[in-house]
Design an enzyme around this catalytic site. Structure first.
Site, PDB file in Angstrom:
ATOM      1  N   GLN A 237     -61.701   9.160 -64.670  1.00 14.91           N
ATOM      2  CA  GLN A 237     -60.580   9.643 -62.573  1.00 14.91           C
ATOM      3  C   GLN A 237     -59.125   9.427 -62.706  1.00 14.91           C
ATOM      4  O   GLN A 237     -58.894   7.609 -63.710  1.00 14.91           O
ATOM      5  CB  GLN A 237     -61.516   9.010 -61.591  1.00 14.91           C
ATOM      6  CG  GLN A 237     -60.617   9.102 -60.288  1.00 14.91           C
ATOM      7  CD  GLN A 237     -61.327   8.359 -59.190  1.00 14.91           C
ATOM      8  OE1 GLN A 237     -61.754   7.413 -59.189  1.00 14.91           O
ATOM      9  NE2 GLN A 237     -62.243   9.012 -58.852  1.00 14.91           N
TER      10      GLN A 237
ATOM     11  N   CYS B 104     -60.045   7.622 -52.567  1.00 22.71           N
ATOM     12  CA  CYS B 104     -60.235   6.133 -52.109  1.00 22.71           C
ATOM     13  C   CYS B 104     -59.268   5.178 -51.146  1.00 22.71           C
ATOM     14  O   CYS B 104     -57.858   6.165 -51.112  1.00 22.71           O
ATOM     15  CB  CYS B 104     -58.986   5.383 -53.481  1.00 22.71           C
ATOM     16  SG  CYS B 104     -58.285   3.574 -53.285  1.00 22.71           S
TER      17      CYS B 104
ATOM     18  N   GLY C  90     -73.303   4.061 -55.948  1.00 18.79           N
ATOM     19  CA  GLY C  90     -71.809   3.290 -56.786  1.00 18.79           C
ATOM     20  C   GLY C  90     -72.426   2.173 -56.488  1.00 18.79           C
ATOM     21  O   GLY C  90     -73.102   1.275 -57.398  1.00 18.79           O
TER      22      GLY C  90
END
Length: 379
Positions: free
Chosen positions: A69, A99, A243
């Site tokens: 990423q 983010c 996650g």
């Protein structure tokens, strides 16, 4: 060679200070088929660290499918960083548009990019033109601040689609850049799974992967098969990204390969995983020291970094807290270790001795009833 064509069905999210090479190795002992992600790397950091790229991008083929990423907001530097990453043979290059960190937002990337869909279109178009063998994907939120209508989300999705993106990971929460911390943005904005399912139904030509709040294989099943309650948008999504549940309770996902992909699970016990991790982590520390440039070579490495992934492997089991406490004591007593000694191995052995044998040697067991992998077997 393993077929990675449907790896998007189950993935582990990129997480800062979590999805490093040590955690990824541990999780790979639980699942061979899951797609794993690196931590987010800022494009300019990679461009300025070209003599030290092994510390960021080094990995073995056996770690795949593995996506990298990237974070940034400049089309030129992101394209250059993507081209660089392709040389390291990742299975995917992902652009971070989700983010919520204030440090990231202040530099105008991460979730803030969602406020400028045309810039993201330009960025992703440039990345796709620079890489020829590696898919480029995007990870985003369902909205940012007051720009959280469904129409605004579809405007963003259409922009990246126009650039050539066909795979979008969507965190099913909006992001509040002002007033909420990074951790609060992971929990306080309500989950809107219906929005992501609607997106999947209205953009069938795209692979829409749902992220946010998923903590079990049963939940993964519901989202992929569309058997949950998502309002009028009852169809499934292309995949699910898990996650922090994968970090805080990795053992929960030991049946991922059989339940999601219809293939056999690795089947290692916790004891076997810990022993394999000690051996491989020691090799990785030694390799990193040898491969690093002369100015960065060090004989002593951080014990906390290599023990952290092991800490939650026994979550929920008898002795788990005592096990983690012993690992923490070892780090406090000796924060730096020499990989040519047995310090790391001794620390883990002392902690393992505090776990009951029934926990260490617990059989992996049968695939749970939530399994749906038999529907998608492709081995």
């Amino acid at each position: 060679m393993m077929d990675h064509s449907n790896a998007h069905r189950f993935s582990v999210a990129p997480m800062m200070a979590v999805t490093d090479r040590y955690f990824r190795y541990l999780f790979r002992q639980l699942s061979r088929r899951s797609k794993l992600y690196t931590e987010m790397y800022v494009d300019k950091t990679l461009l300025h660290q070209q003599d030290n790229l092994h510390n960021f991008l080094s990995h073995r083929a056996a770690e795949g499918p593995l996506a990298v990423q990237l974070g940034g907001n400049d089309p030129d530097t992101l394209a250059e960083a993507a081209e660089m990453c392709e040389q390291w043979a990742f299975s995917e290059i992902n652009l971070n548009c989700g983010c919520p960190s204030s440090k990231v937002s202040d530099r105008c990337f991460g979730a803030r990019l969602m406020l400028d869909p045309e810039r993201v279109r330009e960025i992703t178009y440039g990345m796709i033109r620079k890489v020829t063998r590696t898919p480029v994907t995007v990870k985003c939120r369902i909205g940012v601040d007051d720009k959280d209508s469904y129409d605004e989300l579809t405007t963003f999705v259409r922009a990246v689609k126009a650039a050539g993106i066909d795979h979008v990971v969507v965190h099913a929460r909006k992001c509040l850049l002002k007033g909420l911390s990074t951790s609060a943005n992971r929990t306080i904005p309500p989950l809107r799974y219906d929005v992501v399912h609607r997106l999947a139904q209205e953009f069938p030509e795209l692979e829409i992967v749902l992220n946010g709040g998923i903590d079990s294989l049963g939940a993964v099943n519901e989202h992929i098969t569309g058997t949950g309650e998502w309002g009028e948008y009852g169809g499934g999504v292309a995949g699910v990204m898990v996650g922090r549940a994968a970090y805080f309770d990795p053992w929960t996902f030991r049946h991922t390969d059989s339940a999601v992909f219809g293939s056999s699970d690795p089947g290692f016990t916790r004891r076997e995983i810990m022993e394999r991790c000690v051996d491989r982590f020691t090799e990785m520390m030694q390799e990193g020291r040898r491969e690093g440039p002369e100015c960065n070579r060090t004989r002593h490495l951080c014990l906390g970094t290599v023990t952290k992934p092991l800490g939650y492997l026994s979550s929920g089991a008898r002795g788990s807290r005592t096990f983690r406490q012993e690992l923490s004591r070892a780090v406090q007593a000796q924060s730096k270790i020499d990989p040519d000694t047995d310090d790391f191995r001794d620390a883990v052995d002392r902690a393992m001795a505090l776990l009951p044998e029934g926990v260490l040697d617990e059989p992996v067991g049968d695939t749970p009833e939530c399994a749906f992998g038999s529907q998608v077997r492709d081995d």
